[in-house]
Design a protein around this motif. Sequence first.
Motif, PDB file in Angstrom:
ATOM      1  N   MET A  32       0.844  -1.186   0.000  1.00 15.17           N
ATOM      2  CA  MET A  32       0.000   0.000   0.000  1.00 15.17           C
ATOM      3  C   MET A  32       0.884   1.241   0.000  1.00 15.17           C
ATOM      4  O   MET A  32       1.889   1.308   0.680  1.00 15.17           O
ATOM      5  CB  MET A  32      -0.879  -0.030   1.249  1.00 15.17           C
ATOM      6  N   SER A  33       0.498   2.211  -0.764  1.00 12.98           N
ATOM      7  CA  SER A  33       1.279   3.447  -0.797  1.00 12.98           C
ATOM      8  C   SER A  33       0.565   4.524   0.008  1.00 12.98           C
ATOM      9  O   SER A  33      -0.591   4.390   0.380  1.00 12.98           O
ATOM     10  CB  SER A  33       1.482   3.897  -2.245  1.00 12.98           C
ATOM     11  N   ILE A  34       1.285   5.576   0.233  1.00 16.62           N
ATOM     12  CA  ILE A  34       0.743   6.730   0.951  1.00 16.62           C
ATOM     13  C   ILE A  34       1.017   7.941   0.074  1.00 16.62           C
ATOM     14  O   ILE A  34       2.093   8.062  -0.509  1.00 16.62           O
ATOM     15  CB  ILE A  34       1.378   6.858   2.352  1.00 16.62           C
ATOM     16  N   SER A  35       0.059   8.814  -0.035  1.00 11.54           N
ATOM     17  CA  SER A  35       0.234   9.945  -0.943  1.00 11.54           C
ATOM     18  C   SER A  35       0.908  11.118  -0.235  1.00 11.54           C
ATOM     19  O   SER A  35       0.813  11.273   0.990  1.00 11.54           O
ATOM     20  CB  SER A  35      -1.117  10.392  -1.503  1.00 11.54           C
ATOM     21  N   LEU A  36       1.539  11.926  -1.029  1.00 13.26           N
ATOM     22  CA  LEU A  36       2.160  13.145  -0.531  1.00 13.26           C
ATOM     23  C   LEU A  36       1.106  14.024   0.139  1.00 13.26           C
ATOM     24  O   LEU A  36       1.336  14.588   1.203  1.00 13.26           O
ATOM     25  CB  LEU A  36       2.838  13.890  -1.680  1.00 13.26           C
ATOM     26  N   ALA A  37      -0.076  14.099  -0.456  1.00 11.34           N
ATOM     27  CA  ALA A  37      -1.155  14.916   0.107  1.00 11.34           C
ATOM     28  C   ALA A  37      -1.551  14.405   1.494  1.00 11.34           C
ATOM     29  O   ALA A  37      -1.776  15.205   2.406  1.00 11.34           O
ATOM     30  CB  ALA A  37      -2.362  14.922  -0.828  1.00 11.34           C
ATOM     31  N   ASP A  38      -1.632  13.088   1.669  1.00 12.27           N
ATOM     32  CA  ASP A  38      -1.986  12.524   2.971  1.00 12.27           C
ATOM     33  C   ASP A  38      -0.964  12.910   4.038  1.00 12.27           C
ATOM     34  O   ASP A  38      -1.321  13.297   5.149  1.00 12.27           O
ATOM     35  CB  ASP A  38      -2.082  10.995   2.908  1.00 12.27           C
ATOM     36  N   VAL A  39       0.303  12.792   3.694  1.00 13.42           N
ATOM     37  CA  VAL A  39       1.370  13.092   4.645  1.00 13.42           C
ATOM     38  C   VAL A  39       1.369  14.577   4.991  1.00 13.42           C
ATOM     39  O   VAL A  39       1.457  14.958   6.163  1.00 13.42           O
ATOM     40  CB  VAL A  39       2.742  12.649   4.084  1.00 13.42           C
ATOM     41  N   GLN A  40       1.239  15.411   3.975  1.00 12.90           N
ATOM     42  CA  GLN A  40       1.246  16.846   4.225  1.00 12.90           C
ATOM     43  C   GLN A  40      -0.002  17.286   4.980  1.00 12.90           C
ATOM     44  O   GLN A  40       0.074  18.162   5.838  1.00 12.90           O
ATOM     45  CB  GLN A  40       1.414  17.612   2.916  1.00 12.90           C
ATOM     46  N   HIS A  41      -1.137  16.680   4.691  1.00  7.35           N
ATOM     47  CA  HIS A  41      -2.371  17.007   5.414  1.00  7.35           C
ATOM     48  C   HIS A  41      -2.224  16.680   6.901  1.00  7.35           C
ATOM     49  O   HIS A  41      -2.795  17.352   7.757  1.00  7.35           O
ATOM     50  CB  HIS A  41      -3.558  16.256   4.811  1.00  7.35           C
ATOM     51  N   ALA A  42      -1.432  15.658   7.219  1.00  8.03           N
ATOM     52  CA  ALA A  42      -1.208  15.269   8.611  1.00  8.03           C
ATOM     53  C   ALA A  42      -0.181  16.170   9.307  1.00  8.03           C
ATOM     54  O   ALA A  42       0.110  15.979  10.483  1.00  8.03           O
ATOM     55  CB  ALA A  42      -0.751  13.813   8.680  1.00  8.03           C
ATOM     56  N   GLY A  43       0.384  17.133   8.569  1.00 11.96           N
ATOM     57  CA  GLY A  43       1.291  18.096   9.182  1.00 11.96           C
ATOM     58  C   GLY A  43       2.770  17.829   8.954  1.00 11.96           C
ATOM     59  O   GLY A  43       3.613  18.480   9.571  1.00 11.96           O
ATOM     60  N   PHE A  44       3.098  16.903   8.058  1.00 11.19           N
ATOM     61  CA  PHE A  44       4.499  16.613   7.770  1.00 11.19           C
ATOM     62  C   PHE A  44       4.816  17.140   6.371  1.00 11.19           C
ATOM     63  O   PHE A  44       4.203  16.723   5.399  1.00 11.19           O
ATOM     64  CB  PHE A  44       4.764  15.104   7.863  1.00 11.19           C
ATOM     65  N   PRO A  45       5.788  18.071   6.241  1.00  7.55           N
ATOM     66  CA  PRO A  45       6.049  18.735   4.957  1.00  7.55           C
ATOM     67  C   PRO A  45       6.893  17.897   3.997  1.00  7.55           C
ATOM     68  O   PRO A  45       7.774  18.399   3.322  1.00  7.55           O
ATOM     69  CB  PRO A  45       6.793  20.007   5.378  1.00  7.55           C
ATOM     70  N   MET A  46       6.643  16.624   3.969  1.00  6.96           N
ATOM     71  CA  MET A  46       7.405  15.716   3.125  1.00  6.96           C
ATOM     72  C   MET A  46       6.629  14.436   2.990  1.00  6.96           C
ATOM     73  O   MET A  46       5.524  14.335   3.463  1.00  6.96           O
ATOM     74  CB  MET A  46       8.772  15.418   3.728  1.00  6.96           C
ATOM     75  N   GLY A  47       7.229  13.450   2.355  1.00  4.18           N
ATOM     76  CA  GLY A  47       6.636  12.122   2.382  1.00  4.18           C
ATOM     77  C   GLY A  47       6.068  11.653   1.076  1.00  4.18           C
ATOM     78  O   GLY A  47       6.232  12.265   0.032  1.00  4.18           O
ATOM     79  N   GLY A  48       5.396  10.529   1.191  1.00  5.77           N
ATOM     80  CA  GLY A  48       4.829   9.909   0.023  1.00  5.77           C
ATOM     81  C   GLY A  48       5.840   9.125  -0.779  1.00  5.77           C
ATOM     82  O   GLY A  48       5.564   8.744  -1.909  1.00  5.77           O
ATOM     83  N   GLU A  49       7.007   8.890  -0.219  1.00  5.39           N
ATOM     84  CA  GLU A  49       8.021   8.101  -0.911  1.00  5.39           C
ATOM     85  C   GLU A  49       7.621   6.623  -0.889  1.00  5.39           C
ATOM     86  O   GLU A  49       6.873   6.196  -0.025  1.00  5.39           O
ATOM     87  CB  GLU A  49       9.388   8.291  -0.252  1.00  5.39           C
ATOM     88  N   PRO A  50       8.149   5.839  -1.826  1.00  9.02           N
ATOM     89  CA  PRO A  50       7.763   4.429  -1.876  1.00  9.02           C
ATOM     90  C   PRO A  50       8.282   3.598  -0.701  1.00  9.02           C
ATOM     91  O   PRO A  50       7.792   2.508  -0.479  1.00  9.02           O
ATOM     92  CB  PRO A  50       8.350   3.939  -3.199  1.00  9.02           C
ATOM     93  N   LEU A  51       9.236   4.118   0.026  1.00 12.14           N
ATOM     94  CA  LEU A  51       9.793   3.394   1.176  1.00 12.14           C
ATOM     95  C   LEU A  51       9.552   4.162   2.465  1.00 12.14           C
ATOM     96  O   LEU A  51       9.826   5.361   2.541  1.00 12.14           O
ATOM     97  CB  LEU A  51      11.308   3.227   1.025  1.00 12.14           C
ATOM     98  N   VAL A  52       9.090   3.458   3.479  1.00 12.88           N
ATOM     99  CA  VAL A  52       8.927   4.073   4.797  1.00 12.88           C
ATOM    100  C   VAL A  52      10.275   4.591   5.284  1.00 12.88           C
ATOM    101  O   VAL A  52      10.348   5.650   5.915  1.00 12.88           O
ATOM    102  CB  VAL A  52       8.317   3.063   5.795  1.00 12.88           C
ATOM    103  N   ALA A  53      11.360   3.883   4.963  1.00 14.63           N
ATOM    104  CA  ALA A  53      12.694   4.303   5.402  1.00 14.63           C
ATOM    105  C   ALA A  53      13.034   5.704   4.905  1.00 14.63           C
ATOM    106  O   ALA A  53      13.638   6.499   5.643  1.00 14.63           O
ATOM    107  CB  ALA A  53      13.749   3.302   4.928  1.00 14.63           C
ATOM    108  N   LEU A  54      12.658   6.036   3.689  1.00 15.37           N
ATOM    109  CA  LEU A  54      12.917   7.383   3.168  1.00 15.37           C
ATOM    110  C   LEU A  54      12.059   8.417   3.888  1.00 15.37           C
ATOM    111  O   LEU A  54      12.545   9.494   4.254  1.00 15.37           O
ATOM    112  CB  LEU A  54      12.652   7.439   1.665  1.00 15.37           C
ATOM    113  N   ASP A  55      10.802   8.099   4.084  1.00 17.20           N
ATOM    114  CA  ASP A  55       9.956   9.034   4.822  1.00 17.20           C
ATOM    115  C   ASP A  55      10.468   9.219   6.252  1.00 17.20           C
ATOM    116  O   ASP A  55      10.409  10.316   6.800  1.00 17.20           O
ATOM    117  CB  ASP A  55       8.503   8.551   4.840  1.00 17.20           C
ATOM    118  N   LEU A  56      10.982   8.146   6.844  1.00 20.78           N
ATOM    119  CA  LEU A  56      11.507   8.249   8.214  1.00 20.78           C
ATOM    120  C   LEU A  56      12.718   9.181   8.273  1.00 20.78           C
ATOM    121  O   LEU A  56      12.778  10.066   9.129  1.00 20.78           O
ATOM    122  CB  LEU A  56      11.880   6.866   8.769  1.00 20.78           C
ATOM    123  N   VAL A  57      13.690   9.012   7.387  1.00 19.65           N
ATOM    124  CA  VAL A  57      14.875   9.879   7.461  1.00 19.65           C
ATOM    125  C   VAL A  57      14.516  11.335   7.201  1.00 19.65           C
ATOM    126  O   VAL A  57      15.163  12.241   7.730  1.00 19.65           O
ATOM    127  CB  VAL A  57      16.036   9.422   6.534  1.00 19.65           C
TER     128      VAL A  57
END
Length: 196
Positions: free
Chosen positions: A1-26
């Motif tokens: 399952m993927s997560i969209s950039l819009a979902d991440v930004q809507h939750a208050g994180f100015p990044m995200g939506g990368e295909p790997l959780v590891a990238l979003d984590l760093v």
Amino acid sequence: MSISLADVQHAGFPMGGEPLVALDLVDTKMLVTDPPTDLIADPATAQAWWRLQAGRLPAGPVPDLPATRRLRTAIRDLFDAHLEHRTPDPGSLDDVNAAASAVPTSLRLAPAGDAYREEVRWHTEQGGNAALAATARGAIELLADPARLARLRRCASPDCSMLFLAETTRRQWCTPNICGNRARVARHYERTHKHS
């Protein structure tokens, strides 16, 4: 399952939506601010971030903040070492391998109508955290795949430290609506105010 950039930004994180959780984590630690900005600085925001990622991870408890930070630091060092053509800290390798091995997995065959599907079972009976293990495993899989690793990039903005996997060789910005937009606005301003 993927997560969209819009979902991440809507939750208050100015990044995200990368295909790997590891990238979003760093990317939850912004290194270009002084001091660096930790987007998951407290247990509440860390839990919110992990809940946001939950659809991409095995079920289980939210990792604690010290373990999250330790894994984030280790993965970031390994990714930065690759991008900077340097040797990573040996402790980073140890930390990522330890997190990945803390929860073993096995393949299972599950019914899927008239056929079968493959499932991965995460064995948390002996401890460990499945979300951390899956995140570490994703980092390992990326680092061990030269073709995918060649797509790892750092945002071209000097005001950004985000990492991403480029789908095309032309992609330079972590997010089109933040750093990409800033670059477009700056180029437009430069063109329109050149002779003012």
